[in-house]
Scaffold this motif. Structure first.
Motif, PDB file in Angstrom:
ATOM      1  N   ALA A  68      -4.688 -28.947  -0.954  1.00 51.66           N
ATOM      2  CA  ALA A  68      -5.308 -29.868  -0.004  1.00 51.66           C
ATOM      3  C   ALA A  68      -6.173 -29.083   0.978  1.00 51.66           C
ATOM      4  O   ALA A  68      -5.745 -28.056   1.504  1.00 51.66           O
ATOM      5  N   LEU A  69      -7.382 -29.573   1.204  1.00 47.59           N
ATOM      6  CA  LEU A  69      -8.294 -28.900   2.133  1.00 47.59           C
ATOM      7  C   LEU A  69      -7.955 -29.277   3.571  1.00 47.59           C
ATOM      8  O   LEU A  69      -8.576 -30.154   4.172  1.00 47.59           O
ATOM      9  N   ASP A  70      -6.899 -28.655   4.087  1.00 46.50           N
ATOM     10  CA  ASP A  70      -6.628 -28.749   5.515  1.00 46.50           C
ATOM     11  C   ASP A  70      -6.137 -27.375   5.969  1.00 46.50           C
ATOM     12  O   ASP A  70      -5.795 -26.537   5.136  1.00 46.50           O
ATOM     13  N   PHE A  71      -6.164 -27.149   7.271  1.00 44.03           N
ATOM     14  CA  PHE A  71      -5.900 -25.806   7.790  1.00 44.03           C
ATOM     15  C   PHE A  71      -4.535 -25.276   7.340  1.00 44.03           C
ATOM     16  O   PHE A  71      -4.405 -24.118   6.958  1.00 44.03           O
ATOM     17  N   ASP A  72      -3.500 -26.133   7.365  1.00 47.20           N
ATOM     18  CA  ASP A  72      -2.146 -25.660   7.093  1.00 47.20           C
ATOM     19  C   ASP A  72      -1.910 -25.419   5.595  1.00 47.20           C
ATOM     20  O   ASP A  72      -1.318 -24.413   5.222  1.00 47.20           O
ATOM     21  N   SER A  73      -2.387 -26.351   4.765  1.00 49.07           N
ATOM     22  CA  SER A  73      -2.186 -26.178   3.315  1.00 49.07           C
ATOM     23  C   SER A  73      -2.914 -24.947   2.799  1.00 49.07           C
ATOM     24  O   SER A  73      -2.412 -24.232   1.933  1.00 49.07           O
ATOM     25  N   MET A  74      -4.102 -24.709   3.329  1.00 46.63           N
ATOM     26  CA  MET A  74      -4.879 -23.557   2.867  1.00 46.63           C
ATOM     27  C   MET A  74      -4.200 -22.255   3.285  1.00 46.63           C
ATOM     28  O   MET A  74      -4.192 -21.276   2.556  1.00 46.63           O
ATOM     29  N   MET A  75      -3.624 -22.266   4.482  1.00 42.11           N
ATOM     30  CA  MET A  75      -2.897 -21.091   4.962  1.00 42.11           C
ATOM     31  C   MET A  75      -1.714 -20.807   4.040  1.00 42.11           C
ATOM     32  O   MET A  75      -1.459 -19.672   3.646  1.00 42.11           O
ATOM     33  N   LYS A  76      -1.022 -21.894   3.652  1.00 41.99           N
ATOM     34  CA  LYS A  76       0.117 -21.758   2.750  1.00 41.99           C
ATOM     35  C   LYS A  76      -0.316 -21.212   1.391  1.00 41.99           C
ATOM     36  O   LYS A  76       0.423 -20.487   0.729  1.00 41.99           O
ATOM     37  N   ALA A  77      -1.524 -21.563   0.982  1.00 41.40           N
ATOM     38  CA  ALA A  77      -2.039 -21.116  -0.315  1.00 41.40           C
ATOM     39  C   ALA A  77      -2.563 -19.682  -0.246  1.00 41.40           C
ATOM     40  O   ALA A  77      -3.122 -19.167  -1.207  1.00 41.40           O
ATOM     41  N   GLY A  78      -2.411 -19.047   0.925  1.00 42.82           N
ATOM     42  CA  GLY A  78      -2.804 -17.644   1.052  1.00 42.82           C
ATOM     43  C   GLY A  78      -4.264 -17.434   1.369  1.00 42.82           C
ATOM     44  O   GLY A  78      -4.800 -16.332   1.255  1.00 42.82           O
ATOM     45  N   THR A  79      -4.932 -18.502   1.788  1.00 44.36           N
ATOM     46  CA  THR A  79      -6.329 -18.347   2.181  1.00 44.36           C
ATOM     47  C   THR A  79      -6.565 -19.154   3.455  1.00 44.36           C
ATOM     48  O   THR A  79      -5.613 -19.419   4.193  1.00 44.36           O
ATOM     49  N   MET A  80      -7.781 -19.529   3.738  1.00 42.03           N
ATOM     50  CA  MET A  80      -8.068 -20.279   4.966  1.00 42.03           C
ATOM     51  C   MET A  80      -9.098 -21.359   4.707  1.00 42.03           C
ATOM     52  O   MET A  80      -9.968 -21.212   3.851  1.00 42.03           O
ATOM     53  N   LEU A  81      -9.002 -22.441   5.500  1.00 38.45           N
ATOM     54  CA  LEU A  81     -10.015 -23.501   5.413  1.00 38.45           C
ATOM     55  C   LEU A  81     -11.327 -23.008   6.017  1.00 38.45           C
ATOM     56  O   LEU A  81     -12.406 -23.449   5.625  1.00 38.45           O
TER      57      LEU A  81
END
Lengths: 439, 162
Positions: A305-318
């Protein structure tokens, strides 16, 4: 003039006036323009900030800091004047969305900056636009002049007794100035060298006064939030990530362009549905999902999901919302090299880990891509990049290191394929394909 | 030294923007460059005097910003982006094409007739419309070699007519 695109999955909030002639002030007024600032004047600072907090709007420049909270950090009483500063120094590779806001809806940025000023008790707002965007600076100069001519800016705005000046300011070519403390230095007529924090700009900013700095898209979202209410805006997005974002889609997709999508939208859908899939019938190799500074994702990692928290969890950043799509005909080593060359060019040299790190990474990757690398180089490059993290005044050092670490972690085999004097598997390491930027 | 009336008007307007006058320096240097083609020694002395800072400080600022130059460029400065999004869509090939067509080899080289200079630049914010270039301040996007030929021919004609 940049082309506009459209897709049925879009939710148009910030982009709703694009292509509607809203650079014209009368047209902007027809499209609910300057209603939000009048409403904000009636609401008063505390109610505005509460509405902003309820909206879950997070900074659109890249860091994703909650906007309402940022505004609340500005002290109510201050001996020095307070300021609002709009960051329109858009220059993160992969990002071209603020350009459309300035081109199609400049008054929304002015109005957003005015509301921010009212919320924090500032009487002056600056709109900083990067030097390359001269035509947009001219659009903004006219928009500000038009707003003054109607009495919307200046003394006693809308008969409220509140004085609020709005000024334009232009840059002259510098990526680093997009960083908030360097931006202030630049506005003060200096080299864009970052400042150490604390103190944060909300306490000590422009000319020593408390300063709120927001990205252009953040400010352009503000009038819509004030008009529709923070809660309704928050509901467009997902938990803790309110509203929509302008995503700049680029690289090897069929339909590149800037699309406004709700936060939490699926990255795979952006690439394959909104963007029409990979161009030329090729396959996806990697995605750089938030501007050039963030670690890439592999094809099996894009159901996110393209949101700040999900992207952080995926090891990258929005990040900045710049989605760069890379197909399977691309050499990742070459892509990594071009990425680091950019940061090498933009590093101001103030912090040694960044100055030396970007230079050595650039040299190592250049040699490596040319086929003169040795096995130890791969770990050396990663080690060098990892040792830049968190050791600089501004995030440019991290921004340079993070993508390189990501490429090595995820595409190690491609680095190994360049070893032992073997040619680039993609035939892309001819000398002419290696750009040299002079300093 | 004298600034044009237009530049003086710009200066007076910008002075009203800031509590500290040197704050106008960065955007004003670009306006100076637009008038003279580059930031001249005379104009550095002049602006330093007006802002009550040393000429060295002005040079210090100039050297930080990639758009500011202290040497003339061509009448039309062709700035081709080769950053990642443009690279993925042929930015390097476009730069090569421009250089070949104009007969220049090194970065920022000016053509012998002075009409063009060619510069490789970092991201200009045209990522979704790559590959892209700017000629002075004008954007040209979704480039192909044919499109570049046509664009450069038009500028050349404009230069000859003026």
């Amino acid at each position: 003039m940049a082309n506009l695109v459209s897709h049925p999955d879009e939710v148009k909030v910030v982009s709703r006036r694009f292509g509607q002639g809203a650079t014209n002030l009368d047209r902007y007024l027809e499209l609910d323009g300057y209603k939000a600032v009048r409403k904000a004047l009636e609401m008063g600072p505390d109610a505005i900030i509460n509405e902003m907090k309820a909206s879950n709007l997070r900074g659109r420049g890249g860091a994703g800091f909650p906007t309402g909270m940022k505004w609340s950090f500005v002290p109510k009483q201050s001996a020095k004047p307070k300021y609002v500063l709009c960051n329109g120094d858009e220059s993160e590779p992969g990002t071209c969305k603020d350009r459309l806001i300035f081109e199609h809806d400049p008054h929304s940025v002015i109005e957003g900056a005015m509301i921010a000023a009212i919320a924090v008790g500032a009487h002056a707002a600056y709109i900083y636009i990067r030097g390359e965007y001269r035509y947009l600076l001219e659009i903004m100069q006219k928009a500000i002049a038009d707003a003054y001519a109607r009495g919307f800016c200046g003394k006693n705005i809308f008969g409220s007794g509140y004085d609020l000046e709005v000024y334009w300011h232009g840059g002259a070519g510098a990526y680093e100035v997009g960083e908030e403390s360097a931006l202030m230095e630049s506005l003060e007529g200096k080299r864009g060298i970052p400042r150490i924090r604390p103190p944060f700009p909300a306490v000590v900013g422009l000319w020593g006064g408390p300063t709120v700095i927001n990205n252009a898209e953040t400010l352009a979202s503000v009038p819509h939030i004030i008009l529709m209410g923070g809660k309704q805006y928050a509901e467009i997005g997902v938990e803790r990530n309110g509203g929509t974002r302008l995503f700049s889609l680029s690289g090897h997709v069929e339909r590149p362009g800037v699309y406004e999508l709700p936060l939490g939208f699926n990255l795979r859908k952006v690439i394959y549905e909104v963007g029409g899939g990979i161009a030329n019938g090729h396959k996806l190799k990697a995605v750089v999902p938030g501007g050039s500074s963030v670690p890439c994702l592999k094809p099996e990692e894009i159901d996110v999901a393209l949101d700040f928290d999900s992207m952080m969890k995926a090891g990258t950043m929005l990040g900045s919302g710049g989605i760069v799509v890379i197909d399977d005909h691309t050499c990742i080593v070459k892509f990594a090299l071009r990425t680091i060359q950019f940061y090498r060019h933009e590093s101001c040299g103030w912090c040694i880990p960044c100055r030396e790190g970007t230079d050595w990474l650039s040299k190592s990757l250049r040699r490596f891509h040319a086929g003169a690398g040795v096995a130890q180089d791969i770990d050396n490059i990663r080690y060098l990049a990892e040792n830049m993290l968190g050791r600089t005044f501004c995030p440019l050092g991290d921004a340079a290191a993070m993508p390189i670490i990501g490429f090595i972690k995820k595409f190690r085999e491609e680095f190994e394929a360049h070893l032992d004097g073997r040619p680039c598997p993609f035939g892309q390491h001819a000398a002419s394909a290696l750009p040299v930027l002079s300093h | 030294m004298k600034f044009s009336e237009q530049l003086e008007a710009r200066y007076s307007e910008m002075l009203t923007h800031y509590p500290v006058k040197r704050s106008l320096l960065v955007p004003f240097l670009l306006y100076i460059q637009d008038e003279f083609g580059y930031v001249t020694d005379d104009s550095i002395e002049e602006i330093a005097k007006r802002l009550e800072i040393s000429p060295l400080e002005v040079r210090n600022v100039i050297s930080y910003y990639s758009m500011l130059r202290t040497k003339p460029s061509g009448k039309y400065n062709v700035q081709v982006c080769t950053n990642i999004c443009c690279q993925l869509r042929g930015g390097e090939e476009m730069l090569g094409h421009v250089r070949e067509k104009l007969g220049v080899k090194v970065n920022k080289e000016v053509t012998s007739d002075g009409i063009f200079s060619v510069e490789e630049v970092e991201c200009i914010g045209a990522c979704s419309w790559a590959p892209a270039m700017q000629v002075n301040y004008d954007f040209h996007e979704n480039l192909t070699p044919e499109k570049i030929d046509q664009i450069l021919d038009e500028y050349r004609q404009k230069a000859v007519q003026e």
